[in-house]
Design a protein around this motif. Structure first.
Motif, PDB file in Angstrom:
ATOM      1  N   GLY A 240       0.791  -1.219   0.000  1.00 38.19           N
ATOM      2  CA  GLY A 240       0.000   0.000   0.000  1.00 38.19           C
ATOM      3  C   GLY A 240       0.826   1.273   0.000  1.00 38.19           C
ATOM      4  N   ALA A 241       2.148   1.134   0.139  1.00 39.28           N
ATOM      5  CA  ALA A 241       2.974   2.345   0.166  1.00 39.28           C
ATOM      6  C   ALA A 241       2.890   3.031  -1.186  1.00 39.28           C
ATOM      7  CB  ALA A 241       4.419   1.988   0.498  1.00 39.28           C
ATOM      8  N   ALA A 291      -7.856  -5.581   7.755  1.00 43.53           N
ATOM      9  CA  ALA A 291      -8.103  -4.202   8.184  1.00 43.53           C
ATOM     10  C   ALA A 291      -7.272  -3.231   7.357  1.00 43.53           C
ATOM     11  CB  ALA A 291      -7.786  -4.055   9.675  1.00 43.53           C
ATOM     12  N   LEU A 292      -5.991  -3.548   7.199  1.00 43.80           N
ATOM     13  CA  LEU A 292      -5.090  -2.645   6.471  1.00 43.80           C
ATOM     14  C   LEU A 292      -5.499  -2.526   5.012  1.00 43.80           C
ATOM     15  CD1 LEU A 292      -1.737  -3.913   8.049  1.00 43.80           C
ATOM     16  CD2 LEU A 292      -2.850  -1.712   8.471  1.00 43.80           C
ATOM     17  N   ALA A 293      -5.812  -3.665   4.417  1.00 40.65           N
ATOM     18  CA  ALA A 293      -6.222  -3.636   3.002  1.00 40.65           C
ATOM     19  C   ALA A 293      -7.584  -2.960   2.863  1.00 40.65           C
ATOM     20  CB  ALA A 293      -6.257  -5.060   2.446  1.00 40.65           C
ATOM     21  N   GLY A 294      -8.475  -3.250   3.814  1.00 38.77           N
ATOM     22  CA  GLY A 294      -9.815  -2.686   3.762  1.00 38.77           C
ATOM     23  C   GLY A 294      -9.818  -1.173   3.835  1.00 38.77           C
ATOM     24  N   ARG A 295      -8.869  -0.614   4.589  1.00 40.06           N
ATOM     25  CA  ARG A 295      -8.818   0.854   4.665  1.00 40.06           C
ATOM     26  C   ARG A 295      -7.720   1.432   3.769  1.00 40.06           C
ATOM     27  NH1 ARG A 295      -4.762   2.940   7.582  1.00 40.06           N
ATOM     28  NH2 ARG A 295      -3.703   1.680   9.147  1.00 40.06           N
ATOM     29  N   ASP A 480      -3.032  -2.679  13.494  1.00 44.61           N
ATOM     30  CA  ASP A 480      -3.506  -1.630  12.582  1.00 44.61           C
ATOM     31  C   ASP A 480      -2.992  -0.272  13.048  1.00 44.61           C
ATOM     32  OD1 ASP A 480      -5.426  -0.464  10.555  1.00 44.61           O
ATOM     33  OD2 ASP A 480      -6.145   0.463  12.416  1.00 44.61           O
ATOM     34  N   ARG A 481      -3.078  -0.030  14.348  1.00 44.90           N
ATOM     35  CA  ARG A 481      -2.624   1.253  14.883  1.00 44.90           C
ATOM     36  C   ARG A 481      -1.108   1.392  14.761  1.00 44.90           C
ATOM     37  NH1 ARG A 481      -4.498   5.730  18.004  1.00 44.90           N
ATOM     38  NH2 ARG A 481      -6.526   4.883  17.464  1.00 44.90           N
ATOM     39  N   LEU A 482      -0.409   0.293  14.989  1.00 45.28           N
ATOM     40  CA  LEU A 482       1.057   0.314  14.873  1.00 45.28           C
ATOM     41  C   LEU A 482       1.474   0.754  13.467  1.00 45.28           C
ATOM     42  CD1 LEU A 482       3.837  -0.459  16.169  1.00 45.28           C
ATOM     43  CD2 LEU A 482       3.506  -2.732  15.163  1.00 45.28           C
ATOM     44  N   VAL A 483       0.805   0.183  12.465  1.00 46.07           N
ATOM     45  CA  VAL A 483       1.117   0.552  11.080  1.00 46.07           C
ATOM     46  C   VAL A 483       0.762   2.015  10.851  1.00 46.07           C
ATOM     47  CG1 VAL A 483       0.475   0.162   8.670  1.00 46.07           C
ATOM     48  CG2 VAL A 483       0.876  -1.789  10.196  1.00 46.07           C
ATOM     49  N   ALA A 484      -0.415   2.439  11.322  1.00 42.06           N
ATOM     50  CA  ALA A 484      -0.857   3.818  11.102  1.00 42.06           C
ATOM     51  C   ALA A 484       0.122   4.805  11.737  1.00 42.06           C
ATOM     52  CB  ALA A 484      -2.257   4.018  11.675  1.00 42.06           C
ATOM     53  N   GLU A 485       0.579   4.486  12.941  1.00 43.45           N
ATOM     54  CA  GLU A 485       1.413   5.437  13.681  1.00 43.45           C
ATOM     55  C   GLU A 485       2.849   5.458  13.197  1.00 43.45           C
ATOM     56  OE1 GLU A 485       0.659   7.578  16.178  1.00 43.45           O
ATOM     57  OE2 GLU A 485      -1.472   7.092  16.015  1.00 43.45           O
TER      58      GLU A 485
END
Lengths: 490, 482
Positions: A240-241, A291-295, A480-485
């Protein structure tokens, strides 16, 4: 699962009405209007019921105004509104209006983001696993179809809710996988379900015994050899990058023992049924990938799960066996019930070798000792990397999936010395979770790594604010939060 | 204890000589490489025999490094009765820390051997340019060592020798160092309402006692309080333990012994910090007078406790001792030490003690003190559910949570008992007092020789508390919690 809609504030003419109220404040907005419409009855009824607006508290009133029921839900103090308080309110709403088809939630006290968070809490709590119920009475079934959340800026709430809904879907996927009985969800079926992530744009590879043998997965295949079901490893890649901003991926690794009898070192019968959730680490990884792919997370993440069933049989691995891992290191199997680390050893080594990740986070229902150490509020966190450890702790704290740091040290590593092989798979009772982590550390090749022992947090014996009892999907929101942050900044 | 003396002299060629080095000594590079000697703390290099002349690595010369080095030398030269430490050119403080490590490692407990006692290092001569300065430094350094060895001697004693009565007799001996010792016997305990301590000790062949040790110090400040679990033998009571391993339960008073050792250390080095130790001493025996599972006890605090398991007796006696310490002395801080739970051994093994508390500054200070002296702690949580699990059907609180052995799910086999115990104790400390609890069940005894001692009792906690006081409580205005 109810649909969540965000609407302009207006009192409904009927149906259920939910009023979100801050602690110690008089009714405002729609609540004020409802108060007037009820001729002042609302305040008096709430007072009589002892409702104070405390975080996550809910009181249901009947016979007020034109509404089938009025539910007052506490947000806590107005000055302390938080995502957690909004989620808890949503979590309290879901069961309170489960018997209604529609409900309107007066949430003007919340800004658009928090209103979305409230909807998130509601869906998280409303989830249930009823696939195998065939005779449930109609009146016992939840009926809620639509939750209309009245908020000052409906459009902003709606767009804030979209990614949360994707995360909720990841949570649900994980809960479902964990809830499925082990005769249904064996390694082959689990891998099949991982394939479903392709719909979201995840690249999914499934490897069976032949490929795993070629890769030298002697430890993982040793665990699987007593089962009637073949082992699987599933590799999921989310790329997704943004173009031109390619990054080393973060790797998520899950223990997926679809049922753990203990093998020849068989477990006692009492409570063995719970061993269907010995794949909760893998469930969390698959849920997090969804979750990551979905968002459409702007990050590169790989997820790997090692899927096996640990059974006693004529072909099962024995205590005393020596197996060779994908890393080339050998392991003396002392206890066949310490199988999770054997699976993870091969998957982790393969992962770091193939993807050279920026960091690896593994999740595993690994030891009973972590429950003796910490209980059920915290997962045990072990890490060889201070930064990654702090990031994991922060991400967990932000989403209510708490982690407690546990130690690693050479002194503990000595406990897994073997007389015949490079190491043995158990280090005795003292520090049992630590020696398990020391074992895993030998397969990190020195890469930044964090290990979450979720044996105490994967399954809950009672309802929590946003998590019904049963499968918690612990880890999905944290990852999910770890990736987001840490990967989607800027 | 190892006899340490300081002399300004050349080494006696007839005796082994130890030379501390922080780097590979010139001329020995080849040998050092072959033996993998890098002068790390505790590494020993012995170039030639007769007379034995060994180098010992001191790493970065920290306290731990020096003590490790001293201890390693004694372990290496275990059959030499008289050693020389060539500390010429080395700061006297460092030489003393090395000697301290040697004294810790040289400790042994031969009281009950009547023949064939194996000789070992008993004398250490430190060669230094300035014996007077070294002697001065030694006064401060040796105090926690003596305290530690005092504790080890107590822990090593079997329970037929160390009864509750003989334990307090030995504590009363501390009076010669200026420590005020008061012992509360059954009558006074009953009058004051020590319901928990009296119940636990009811079945013992010698009575339950509360020993209160006070060191006045010299600054005007409330004391720091140490509270110790002193179960001279723990059969488990009616919830009797399995036979295997029960012998180790003579050490179930290691917390009390450590507190007493720390008091001795403070007194020997004339610490300015006022301190008090409250030690709950009892024998948990299986007897017709023993307390029962399901008994409800009224503790000194007035709170009632439902007994679930008579083998969780440590937390019971501590409730009364903690309440007494807080209520009577209004201390600046309370630290309790107890060989409390098997759960902490499952959690942290034998290399770290569990650290719980209600005050971040105090727990951080303890953790730092532990690292400095090599008595490592690890912070552990007291969660909301740990307290909630202790709700009782009949009393204010229950003492622990019974194991359901898998009924109601796999996870019910595993009880976070160390966290439960800490949540339980916290209730008896009350608000407003910084409190820390060290569960030392995994570290009070080591089955194999460890860096600072032989197999057996470690004296864990003495040097920890001594270092805590030195770092935090020896100034009037320095309060650990701002």
């Amino acid at each position: 699962m109810p649909d969540i809609a965000f609407v302009k504030p207006a009192l409904p003419r009927g149906g259920a009405l939910v009023l979100c109220m801050t602690e110690g404040d008089p009714p405002a907005g729609l609540a004020r209007e409802a108060e007037d419409a009820s001729g002042g009855l609302l305040s008096r009824a709430l007072e009589a019921a002892g409702f104070k607006g405390r975080k996550g508290h809910a009181t249901t009133l009947y016979g007020l105004g034109p509404w089938t029921r009025v539910v007052a839900v506490g947000l806590g103090k107005a000055a302390e509104l938080s995502a957690e308080a909004a989620e808890a309110a949503g979590g309290a709403i879901a069961p309170a209006v489960a018997q209604e088809r529609e409900a309107t939630v007066a949430a003007e006290a919340l800004d658009p983001a928090l209103a979305a968070q409230l909807g998130f809490g509601a869906v998280l709590r409303a989830w249930r696993f009823d696939r195998y119920r065939t005779k449930e009475k109609e009146e016992d079934k939840p009926k809620l179809e639509r939750l209309a959340i009245a908020t000052g800026n409906a459009a902003a709430s709606k767009s804030a809710f979209a990614p949360l809904r994707a995360v909720a879907d990841g949570v649900f996927l994980a809960r479902e996988l964990v809830s499925e009985p082990p005769n249904v969800l064996h390694p082959v079926e689990f891998a099949e379900r991982c394939k479903g992530l392709e719909r979201l744009g995840v690249e999914v590879e499934v490897m069976g015994p032949k490929e795993l043998k070629r890769l030298g997965f002697g430890a993982m295949l040793g665990v699987a050899q007593g089962s009637a079901h073949e082992a699987r490893m599933v590799v999921m890649q989310w790329k997704g990058a943004p173009r031109g901003k390619k990054q080393k991926p973060l790797a998520l690794i899950g223990k997926g023992v679809t049922f753990d009898t203990g093998g020849i070192s068989i477990k006692p019968a009492g409570g063995m049924e719970d061993m269907k959730w010995d794949m909760a680490g893998a469930g969390a990884v698959v849920g997090a990938m969804a979750a990551l792919a979905g968002r459409k997370a702007k990050a590169d993440v790989v997820g790997l799960v090692g899927l096996v069933e640990n059974m006693p049989s004529g072909t099962a691995q024995r205590p005393g066996d020596v197996v060779k891992t994908a890393s080339g290191q050998t392991v003396e199997v002392i206890n066949t019930d310490a199988e999770g680390r054997l699976v993870l050893a091969d998957v982790m080594w393969y992962c770091q070798d193939r993807f050279d990740p920026r960091g690896m986070v593994d999740l595993a229902t690994l030891t009973g000792a972590i429950i003796i150490a910490l209980g059920h509020e915290h997962a045990g966190l072990f890490s060889n990397d201070e930064t990654l450890a702090q990031q994991v702790i922060a991400a967990g704290a932000a989403v209510g999936e708490k982690c407690w740091r546990m130690p690693l040290a050479d002194a503990y590593d000595k406990q897994i010395k073997s007389d015949i092989a490079d190491m043995k798979n158990v280090g005795g009772r003292p520090g049992g979770s630590i020696t398990a982590a020391q074992f895993l550390q030998r397969f990190t090749n020195g890469k930044p790594w964090a290990h979450l022992d979720i044996a105490g947090t994967a399954w809950s014996s009672k309802d929590a604010a946003t998590v019904p009892k049963g499968a918690t999907a612990f880890g999905v929101r944290l990852l999910d939060r770890l990736v987001a942050e840490t990967m989607e900044e800027g | 204890m190892l006899k340490v003396s300081f002399r300004r002299a050349e080494p006696d060629p007839g005796l082994p000589v130890v030379r501390p080095v922080a780097a590979v000594p010139a001329g020995f590079e080849v040998l050092a490489a072959a033996r993998n000697f890098r002068a790390q703390a505790g590494q020993v290099l012995e170039p030639a025999a007769a007379p034995r002349h060994v180098f010992v690595g001191t790493g970065a010369w920290t306290r731990r490094d020096c003590e490790t080095a001293g201890a390693a030398v004694v372990a290496h030269l275990a059959d030499a009765p008289h050693l020389q430490l060539d500390a010429r050119g080395i700061a006297p403080e460092r030489a003393c820390m090395i000697a301290a490590g040697a004294a810790l490692r040289a400790w042994r407990f031969d009281l009950h051997r009547t023949r064939d006692v194996r000789p070992g290092p008993s004398r250490l001569t430190v060669l230094t340019e300035d014996p007077a300065a070294a002697k001065d430094a030694w006064e401060g350094v040796v105090a926690p060592v003596r305290g530690c060895l005092f504790a080890r001697d107590l822990v090593a004693e079997p329970a037929n020798h160390l009864t509750t009565k003989s334990f307090v007799k030995r504590l009363e001996g501390l009076a010669e160092h200026g420590i005020h010792v008061d012992v509360l016997g059954r009558k006074r305990l009953a009058r004051a309402g020590f319901g928990a301590l009296l119940a636990v000790g009811a079945g013992g062949s010698t009575p339950p006692l509360l020993a209160v040790l006070r060191w006045r110090g010299s600054i005007a400040a409330p004391p720091v309080a140490f509270v110790g679990k002193g179960i001279v033998f723990d059969t488990g009571g009616l919830s009797i333990k399995p036979a295997q391993g029960m012998a180790a339960m003579r050490a179930d008073m290691a917390g009390a012994a450590a507190c007493a050792g720390a008091m001795l250390s403070l007194a020997l080095r004339r610490s300015p910090a006022p301190a008090v130790a409250v030690l709950a001493i009892a024998e948990n025996a299986t007897d017709a007078r023993s307390y029962r599972p399901s008994d409800v006890l009224r503790t000194l605090s007035g709170r009632t406790v439902e007994v679930v398991d008579t083998d969780a007796e440590g937390r019971l006696v501590l409730t009364d001792a903690l309440h007494y310490a807080v209520d009577r002395f209004r201390p600046r801080a309370v630290v309790d030490l107890a060989t409390l739970t098997g759960a902490i051994v499952s959690a942290l093994g034998h290399h770290r003690a569990g650290l719980f508390g209600n005050d971040a500054a105090l727990t951080a200070a303890l953790a730092a003190a532990g690292e400095a002296v090599g008595e490592a702690l690890w912070p552990m949580p007291i969660g909301e559910s740990h307290r909630a699990d202790l709700a009782s059907d009949i009393a204010d609180i229950r003492q622990c949570v019974p194991s359901a052995r898998g009924e109601g799910g796999w996870a019910t086999r595993f009880i976070p008992d160390a966290c439960h115990a800490a949540a339980f104790l916290r209730e008896f400390v009350g608000e407003g007092v910084p409190w820390a609890h060290c569960d030392i069940a995994g570290v009070d005894t080591q089955d194999a020789p460890h860096p600072l001692g032989p197999a057996g009792p470690t004296g864990f906690g003495v040097r920890l508390l001594d270092a805590l006081v030195a770092a935090q409580f020896e100034e009037e205005d320095h309060h650990v919690s701002p």
